[in-house]
Design a protein around this motif. Structure first.
Motif, PDB file in Angstrom:
ATOM      1  N   LYS A 142       0.842  -1.205   0.000  1.00 49.01           N
ATOM      2  CA  LYS A 142       0.000   0.000   0.000  1.00 49.01           C
ATOM      3  C   LYS A 142       0.872   1.248   0.000  1.00 49.01           C
ATOM      4  O   LYS A 142       0.608   2.216  -0.736  1.00 49.01           O
ATOM      5  CB  LYS A 142      -0.908  -0.021   1.235  1.00 49.01           C
ATOM      6  CG  LYS A 142      -1.839   1.169   1.356  1.00 49.01           C
ATOM      7  CD  LYS A 142      -2.686   1.043   2.629  1.00 49.01           C
ATOM      8  CE  LYS A 142      -3.589   2.249   2.817  1.00 49.01           C
ATOM      9  NZ  LYS A 142      -4.396   2.135   4.078  1.00 49.01           N
ATOM     10  N   LYS A 169       1.199   3.928  -3.093  1.00 51.85           N
ATOM     11  CA  LYS A 169       0.738   5.298  -2.851  1.00 51.85           C
ATOM     12  C   LYS A 169       1.781   6.321  -3.280  1.00 51.85           C
ATOM     13  O   LYS A 169       1.454   7.346  -3.901  1.00 51.85           O
ATOM     14  CB  LYS A 169       0.413   5.487  -1.369  1.00 51.85           C
ATOM     15  CG  LYS A 169      -0.034   6.912  -1.004  1.00 51.85           C
ATOM     16  CD  LYS A 169      -0.346   7.039   0.467  1.00 51.85           C
ATOM     17  CE  LYS A 169      -0.711   8.469   0.839  1.00 51.85           C
ATOM     18  NZ  LYS A 169      -1.981   8.906   0.248  1.00 51.85           N
ATOM     19  N   PRO A 212       1.729  11.941   6.431  1.00 52.06           N
ATOM     20  CA  PRO A 212       0.301  11.705   6.150  1.00 52.06           C
ATOM     21  C   PRO A 212      -0.057  10.227   6.049  1.00 52.06           C
ATOM     22  O   PRO A 212      -1.155   9.829   6.454  1.00 52.06           O
ATOM     23  CB  PRO A 212       0.086  12.434   4.819  1.00 52.06           C
ATOM     24  CG  PRO A 212       1.092  13.532   4.827  1.00 52.06           C
ATOM     25  CD  PRO A 212       2.303  12.938   5.498  1.00 52.06           C
ATOM     26  N   PHE A 213       0.860   9.413   5.542  1.00 56.04           N
ATOM     27  CA  PHE A 213       0.592   7.968   5.465  1.00 56.04           C
ATOM     28  C   PHE A 213       0.490   7.375   6.866  1.00 56.04           C
ATOM     29  O   PHE A 213      -0.355   6.513   7.127  1.00 56.04           O
ATOM     30  CB  PHE A 213       1.700   7.262   4.677  1.00 56.04           C
ATOM     31  CG  PHE A 213       1.475   5.791   4.485  1.00 56.04           C
ATOM     32  CD1 PHE A 213       0.697   5.328   3.436  1.00 56.04           C
ATOM     33  CD2 PHE A 213       2.038   4.864   5.358  1.00 56.04           C
ATOM     34  CE1 PHE A 213       0.482   3.961   3.253  1.00 56.04           C
ATOM     35  CE2 PHE A 213       1.824   3.506   5.193  1.00 56.04           C
ATOM     36  CZ  PHE A 213       1.042   3.048   4.135  1.00 56.04           C
ATOM     37  N   ALA A 258      -0.489   9.004   9.536  1.00 55.53           N
ATOM     38  CA  ALA A 258      -1.769   9.469  10.089  1.00 55.53           C
ATOM     39  C   ALA A 258      -2.950   8.675   9.531  1.00 55.53           C
ATOM     40  O   ALA A 258      -3.883   8.328  10.260  1.00 55.53           O
ATOM     41  CB  ALA A 258      -1.948  10.959   9.795  1.00 55.53           C
ATOM     42  N   GLU A 259      -2.895   8.362   8.228  1.00 53.92           N
ATOM     43  CA  GLU A 259      -3.980   7.609   7.592  1.00 53.92           C
ATOM     44  C   GLU A 259      -4.090   6.187   8.147  1.00 53.92           C
ATOM     45  O   GLU A 259      -5.160   5.587   8.112  1.00 53.92           O
ATOM     46  CB  GLU A 259      -3.743   7.533   6.083  1.00 53.92           C
ATOM     47  CG  GLU A 259      -3.924   8.841   5.346  1.00 53.92           C
ATOM     48  CD  GLU A 259      -3.358   8.771   3.933  1.00 53.92           C
ATOM     49  OE1 GLU A 259      -3.081   7.648   3.453  1.00 53.92           O
ATOM     50  OE2 GLU A 259      -3.178   9.846   3.316  1.00 53.92           O
ATOM     51  N   ASN A 260      -2.976   5.662   8.618  1.00 51.91           N
ATOM     52  CA  ASN A 260      -2.954   4.268   9.068  1.00 51.91           C
ATOM     53  C   ASN A 260      -2.647   4.150  10.559  1.00 51.91           C
ATOM     54  O   ASN A 260      -2.128   3.133  11.017  1.00 51.91           O
ATOM     55  CB  ASN A 260      -1.900   3.491   8.255  1.00 51.91           C
ATOM     56  CG  ASN A 260      -2.261   3.407   6.789  1.00 51.91           C
ATOM     57  OD1 ASN A 260      -3.043   2.549   6.384  1.00 51.91           O
ATOM     58  ND2 ASN A 260      -1.703   4.308   5.995  1.00 51.91           N
ATOM     59  N   GLN A 313      -4.445   3.588  13.029  1.00 57.29           N
ATOM     60  CA  GLN A 313      -5.120   2.519  13.756  1.00 57.29           C
ATOM     61  C   GLN A 313      -4.376   1.191  13.675  1.00 57.29           C
ATOM     62  O   GLN A 313      -4.675   0.259  14.425  1.00 57.29           O
ATOM     63  CB  GLN A 313      -6.554   2.349  13.227  1.00 57.29           C
ATOM     64  CG  GLN A 313      -7.435   3.578  13.413  1.00 57.29           C
ATOM     65  CD  GLN A 313      -7.438   4.094  14.846  1.00 57.29           C
ATOM     66  OE1 GLN A 313      -7.506   3.322  15.800  1.00 57.29           O
ATOM     67  NE2 GLN A 313      -7.351   5.422  14.995  1.00 57.29           N
ATOM     68  N   TYR A 323      -1.163  17.151  15.030  1.00 63.62           N
ATOM     69  CA  TYR A 323      -1.967  16.101  14.393  1.00 63.62           C
ATOM     70  C   TYR A 323      -1.950  14.773  15.145  1.00 63.62           C
ATOM     71  O   TYR A 323      -2.817  13.933  14.933  1.00 63.62           O
ATOM     72  CB  TYR A 323      -1.531  15.904  12.944  1.00 63.62           C
ATOM     73  CG  TYR A 323      -1.946  17.051  12.051  1.00 63.62           C
ATOM     74  CD1 TYR A 323      -3.294  17.342  11.837  1.00 63.62           C
ATOM     75  CD2 TYR A 323      -1.001  17.869  11.452  1.00 63.62           C
ATOM     76  CE1 TYR A 323      -3.683  18.406  11.035  1.00 63.62           C
ATOM     77  CE2 TYR A 323      -1.385  18.938  10.644  1.00 63.62           C
ATOM     78  CZ  TYR A 323      -2.732  19.202  10.442  1.00 63.62           C
ATOM     79  OH  TYR A 323      -3.117  20.257   9.651  1.00 63.62           O
ATOM     80  N   TYR A 324      -0.958  14.590  16.009  1.00 63.95           N
ATOM     81  CA  TYR A 324      -0.897  13.354  16.799  1.00 63.95           C
ATOM     82  C   TYR A 324      -1.082  13.662  18.287  1.00 63.95           C
ATOM     83  O   TYR A 324      -0.518  12.989  19.142  1.00 63.95           O
ATOM     84  CB  TYR A 324       0.439  12.643  16.579  1.00 63.95           C
ATOM     85  CG  TYR A 324       0.688  12.210  15.151  1.00 63.95           C
ATOM     86  CD1 TYR A 324       0.239  10.981  14.673  1.00 63.95           C
ATOM     87  CD2 TYR A 324       1.378  13.031  14.272  1.00 63.95           C
ATOM     88  CE1 TYR A 324       0.470  10.584  13.363  1.00 63.95           C
ATOM     89  CE2 TYR A 324       1.613  12.652  12.953  1.00 63.95           C
ATOM     90  CZ  TYR A 324       1.156  11.418  12.512  1.00 63.95           C
ATOM     91  OH  TYR A 324       1.393  11.038  11.205  1.00 63.95           O
TER      92      TYR A 324
END
Length: 278
Positions: free
Chosen positions: A168, A172, A199-200, A202-204, A206, A246-247
């Motif tokens: 992934k 990307k 950003p990757f 942050a997107e992942n 979880q 952001y975190y």
């Protein structure tokens, strides 16, 4: 009219204030004296900034920037004074002091920058009185975008986060493992490349492995930097920068786990600097 500037290597945020009121906000390229000549900075100021400013004299300039060491500050100050025809003072300080004044104003506290790079200081309400050297993204910069990117790439290429996430990521960014090695070891500004991967993350976030990676780096930042300052248990720890912002949920967890007192978290120092100069 006074001008307040918050400058990194990629962009500079400018705010013009007159009679205590903001009259203009604008942006130019970054002005870092380690990477740009006086001529390049002058060109950016005269051709890009000046046309965006309201009519009137620039009385004072307060500039906070990356690369503004004691040796470089006079060079930047003189460039500002000449290019903008400043009638009063042109004061230049480090981005660390800008973060401190933006976060704490005139109050005592621990101040942390967590963006592309990371840094920290103990601030007495006027200047910083202690600093643990960040050492850059190879030896230090724990909790920064560059280090998070470095840890992410290392774990992905060493198959620590699963084949699906690895594919992934490569798809990307349209990268191969060889491309990544080239960008990190041969191309200029590898820290910027690594930070651009945030950003990757942050997107992942979880994904348990990625979440653990981020929290571990935040814990390392706190233990290796913040917890060296005198009476750190008694001070509020304040943060500024895109990574901190952001975190912030994971950062708050890390702060609590270390038994520290969370202060403010801000994306950028400008609003605090406006209040400081009011």
């Amino acid at each position: 009219m006074i001008l307040i500037a918050d400058s990194g290597s990629t962009k500079t945020d400018w705010t013009a204030v007159e009679h205590g009121e903001v009259v203009c906000r604008t942006q130019t390229k970054g002005m870092n004296p380690f990477f740009q000549t006086e001529e390049e900075m002058t060109q950016e100021l005269q051709q890009v900034l000046l046309p965006k400013l309201p009519a009137g004299n620039v009385d004072n300039v307060y500039f906070y920037g990356a690369g503004c060491t004691p040796e470089k500050c006079p060079v930047v100050a003189e460039t500002l004074r000449k290019a903008l025809n400043v009638t009063g003072c042109a004061e230049v300080y480090s981005d660390m002091l800008g973060a401190a004044r933006g976060l704490c104003g005139h109050e005592y506290g621990i101040v942390c920058i967590m963006g592309t790079g990371s840094n920290s200081c103990l601030y007495n309400g006027e200047k910083f009185i202690a600093n643990v050297s960040p050492l850059g993204f190879i030896l230090g910069d724990e909790g920064s975008g560059a280090v998070l990117g470095k840890l992410l790439v290392g774990d992905l290429l060493k198959n620590q986060l699963g084949e699906e996430l690895k594919e992934k990521f490569l798809k990307k960014f349209e990268l191969t493992p060889a491309d990544i090695i080239d960008r990190v070891y041969r191309k200029p500004f590898p820290n910027r490349f690594l930070a651009s991967l945030s950003p990757f993350i942050a997107e992942n976030i979880q994904n348990p492995g990625i979440r653990s990676l981020v929290k571990g780096s935040f814990l390392a930042f706190l233990r290796r930097n913040v917890m060296q300052y005198e009476n750190y248990q008694m001070q509020k720890v304040n943060f500024i920068g895109s990574i901190a912002y952001y975190y912030k949920d994971i950062l708050t967890e890390a702060v609590q786990e270390c038994g520290l007192h969370m202060g403010k978290i801000m994306k950028a120092p400008m609003e605090g600097l406006i209040e400081y100069y009011k």
